[in-house]
Motif scaffolding. Sequence first.
Motif, PDB file in Angstrom:
ATOM      1  N   PHE A  40       0.672  -1.374   0.000  1.00 14.82           N
ATOM      2  CA  PHE A  40       0.208  -0.155   0.002  1.00 14.82           C
ATOM      3  C   PHE A  40       0.802   1.123   0.067  1.00 14.82           C
ATOM      4  CE2 PHE A  40       0.831  -0.766   4.447  1.00 14.82           C
ATOM      5  CZ  PHE A  40       1.254   0.765   5.008  1.00 14.82           C
ATOM      6  N   HIS A  41       0.278   2.208  -0.485  1.00 16.15           N
ATOM      7  CA  HIS A  41       0.970   3.789  -0.392  1.00 16.15           C
ATOM      8  C   HIS A  41      -0.281   4.767   0.151  1.00 16.15           C
ATOM      9  CE1 HIS A  41       4.253   2.206  -2.633  1.00 16.15           C
ATOM     10  NE2 HIS A  41       3.487   2.007  -3.507  1.00 16.15           N
ATOM     11  N   VAL A  42       0.454   5.403   1.174  1.00 16.90           N
ATOM     12  CA  VAL A  42      -0.828   6.567   1.760  1.00 16.90           C
ATOM     13  C   VAL A  42       0.158   7.827   1.546  1.00 16.90           C
ATOM     14  CG1 VAL A  42      -2.244   7.590   3.476  1.00 16.90           C
ATOM     15  CG2 VAL A  42      -1.667   4.849   3.293  1.00 16.90           C
ATOM     16  N   VAL A  43      -0.577   8.850   0.826  1.00 19.81           N
ATOM     17  CA  VAL A  43       0.033  10.279   0.820  1.00 19.81           C
ATOM     18  C   VAL A  43      -0.395  11.007   2.011  1.00 19.81           C
ATOM     19  CG1 VAL A  43       0.258  12.352  -0.577  1.00 19.81           C
ATOM     20  CG2 VAL A  43      -0.049  10.278  -1.842  1.00 19.81           C
ATOM     21  N   LEU A  44       0.513  11.239   2.914  1.00 20.31           N
ATOM     22  CA  LEU A  44       0.402  11.853   4.219  1.00 20.31           C
ATOM     23  C   LEU A  44       0.603  13.705   4.043  1.00 20.31           C
ATOM     24  CD1 LEU A  44       2.479   9.836   6.650  1.00 20.31           C
ATOM     25  CD2 LEU A  44      -0.008   9.647   6.175  1.00 20.31           C
ATOM     26  N   GLN A  45       1.338  14.094   2.958  1.00 25.86           N
ATOM     27  CA  GLN A  45       1.501  15.383   2.927  1.00 25.86           C
ATOM     28  C   GLN A  45       1.877  15.689   1.200  1.00 25.86           C
ATOM     29  OE1 GLN A  45       4.136  17.244   5.661  1.00 25.86           O
ATOM     30  NE2 GLN A  45       4.624  18.944   4.332  1.00 25.86           N
ATOM     31  N   GLY A  46       1.472  16.808   0.474  1.00 26.44           N
ATOM     32  CA  GLY A  46       1.892  17.017  -0.909  1.00 26.44           C
ATOM     33  C   GLY A  46       1.080  15.949  -1.887  1.00 26.44           C
ATOM     34  N   SER A  47       1.727  15.595  -2.744  1.00 27.42           N
ATOM     35  CA  SER A  47       1.009  14.895  -3.608  1.00 27.42           C
ATOM     36  C   SER A  47       2.199  14.137  -4.609  1.00 27.42           C
ATOM     37  CB  SER A  47       0.261  15.600  -4.775  1.00 27.42           C
ATOM     38  OG  SER A  47       1.043  16.529  -5.502  1.00 27.42           O
ATOM     39  N   CYS A  48       1.691  12.976  -5.238  1.00 27.88           N
ATOM     40  CA  CYS A  48       2.816  12.233  -6.272  1.00 27.88           C
ATOM     41  C   CYS A  48       1.976  11.515  -7.138  1.00 27.88           C
ATOM     42  CB  CYS A  48       3.425  11.193  -5.334  1.00 27.88           C
ATOM     43  SG  CYS A  48       2.261  10.051  -4.419  1.00 27.88           S
ATOM     44  N   TRP A  49       2.433  10.741  -7.845  1.00 23.93           N
ATOM     45  CA  TRP A  49       1.789   9.973  -8.975  1.00 23.93           C
ATOM     46  C   TRP A  49       2.072   8.459  -8.887  1.00 23.93           C
ATOM     47  CZ3 TRP A  49      -0.941  12.133 -13.161  1.00 23.93           C
ATOM     48  CH2 TRP A  49      -0.993  13.610 -13.189  1.00 23.93           C
ATOM     49  N   LEU A  50       1.151   7.857  -8.998  1.00 22.71           N
ATOM     50  CA  LEU A  50       1.150   6.232  -8.968  1.00 22.71           C
ATOM     51  C   LEU A  50       1.399   5.784 -10.622  1.00 22.71           C
ATOM     52  CD1 LEU A  50       0.989   3.432  -7.931  1.00 22.71           C
ATOM     53  CD2 LEU A  50      -1.531   3.442  -8.477  1.00 22.71           C
ATOM     54  N   THR A  74       4.875  -4.723 -11.650  1.00 26.84           N
ATOM     55  CA  THR A  74       6.013  -3.684 -11.123  1.00 26.84           C
ATOM     56  C   THR A  74       5.255  -2.416 -11.423  1.00 26.84           C
ATOM     57  OG1 THR A  74       7.765  -4.792 -11.993  1.00 26.84           O
ATOM     58  CG2 THR A  74       8.033  -2.365 -11.786  1.00 26.84           C
ATOM     59  N   HIS A  75       5.333  -1.519 -10.340  1.00 20.35           N
ATOM     60  CA  HIS A  75       4.595  -0.153 -10.402  1.00 20.35           C
ATOM     61  C   HIS A  75       5.634   0.710  -9.975  1.00 20.35           C
ATOM     62  CE1 HIS A  75       3.743  -1.131  -6.100  1.00 20.35           C
ATOM     63  NE2 HIS A  75       3.798   0.045  -5.813  1.00 20.35           N
ATOM     64  N   GLY A  76       5.415   1.959 -10.184  1.00 21.99           N
ATOM     65  CA  GLY A  76       6.178   3.191  -9.573  1.00 21.99           C
ATOM     66  C   GLY A  76       5.331   4.151  -8.734  1.00 21.99           C
ATOM     67  N   LEU A  77       6.092   4.839  -7.919  1.00 27.72           N
ATOM     68  CA  LEU A  77       5.743   6.232  -7.254  1.00 27.72           C
ATOM     69  C   LEU A  77       6.623   7.155  -7.345  1.00 27.72           C
ATOM     70  CD1 LEU A  77       3.109   6.163  -5.359  1.00 27.72           C
ATOM     71  CD2 LEU A  77       4.734   6.161  -3.436  1.00 27.72           C
ATOM     72  N   ALA A  78       6.222   8.292  -7.745  1.00 28.51           N
ATOM     73  CA  ALA A  78       7.063   9.252  -8.130  1.00 28.51           C
ATOM     74  C   ALA A  78       6.341  10.671  -8.170  1.00 28.51           C
ATOM     75  CB  ALA A  78       7.734   9.274  -9.531  1.00 28.51           C
ATOM     76  N   ASP A  79       7.196  11.924  -7.900  1.00 27.61           N
ATOM     77  CA  ASP A  79       6.734  13.312  -7.809  1.00 27.61           C
ATOM     78  C   ASP A  79       6.193  13.710  -9.275  1.00 27.61           C
ATOM     79  OD1 ASP A  79       8.900  15.505  -9.236  1.00 27.61           O
ATOM     80  OD2 ASP A  79       9.621  13.337  -8.991  1.00 27.61           O
ATOM     81  N   SER A  80       6.350  13.085 -10.321  1.00 26.68           N
ATOM     82  CA  SER A  80       6.005  13.268 -11.741  1.00 26.68           C
ATOM     83  C   SER A  80       5.932  12.115 -12.525  1.00 26.68           C
ATOM     84  CB  SER A  80       6.676  14.385 -12.197  1.00 26.68           C
ATOM     85  OG  SER A  80       6.661  14.849 -13.903  1.00 26.68           O
TER      86      SER A  80
END
Length: 304
Positions: A40-50, A74-80
Amino acid sequence: MDVLSDAITVMRAGRPHSNRHELRAPWGMRFTSADRGAGFHVVLQGSCWLLPPDGAPPVQLCVGDVVFLHGPGTHGLADSPTSPLADFDQRHQTAWPSGDGALSVVLCGAYLLNGGRTHPLLSEIPPVVRLPARIGRHSSLRAVVDLLGDELERPRPGTGALVPALLDTLLLYMLRAWYAERADDPAASGWTTALADPAITAAISAIHHAPERQWTVAELGARAGLSRAAFAGRFTALIGRPPLTYLTWWRMTIAARMLRESDTPVRVVARQTGYSSDVAFAAAFKREFGISPGRYRTTDPQDA
């Protein structure tokens, strides 16, 4: 008995883990999961891209959004969506590479599941589940996220015991939230409908509460408050298998877990799963797993 809790209990393996990450753009991580993985991923502050598996379009995640992923891929998590991705390795975890731009705080975790005995209740869940933050929706899920995030940000005495418990709780709340979202869909069917059907849940709960009992379709139908024929048709339509076939599957699932995780004698496992004869139990077990109970107990889980 709680069917969802039982489904998670028989699938759980190993120890869950999680980390809290503070990242400044640009940053990006690539996660690779095997059949037995979930995370899992949870955004606590700011934003990002799945960046979902299989090349699906990127999805922007905002504060409070929760994403649950399971199965291989395979998946990614990034600022952009265009930021380079670095491979993430939990075993040799180091600080994520990041820059000096906008700050994002994300909570990431992983579970190890026994993919060989996936409960059919969980087989309906898609590989990627996004639970967007909405005011008034899934407040309990948000509360667990807050507690987990706080423990990881400020470890204190007892954190080592609290975090695994919170991760187990979070998994159940994520799945509960998904089923609640699905229940609002008029086209929902299968286990989503079954969990909201008092008659079918009464019968399933009876099976889970006493798998050793010599249930008949008529007895289970009586628990459901339906005639034998009406119950059998409704159960099969929603669950995807007849009542006694599900009973056998559940018995074998319990037996496999007992053999793998305890020293309980095979004859006792047989009695506790409804078999008065060790021979009958061994034959049923071999039909399900392809090997005898004794050999299953000593076989590496990866090879079973």
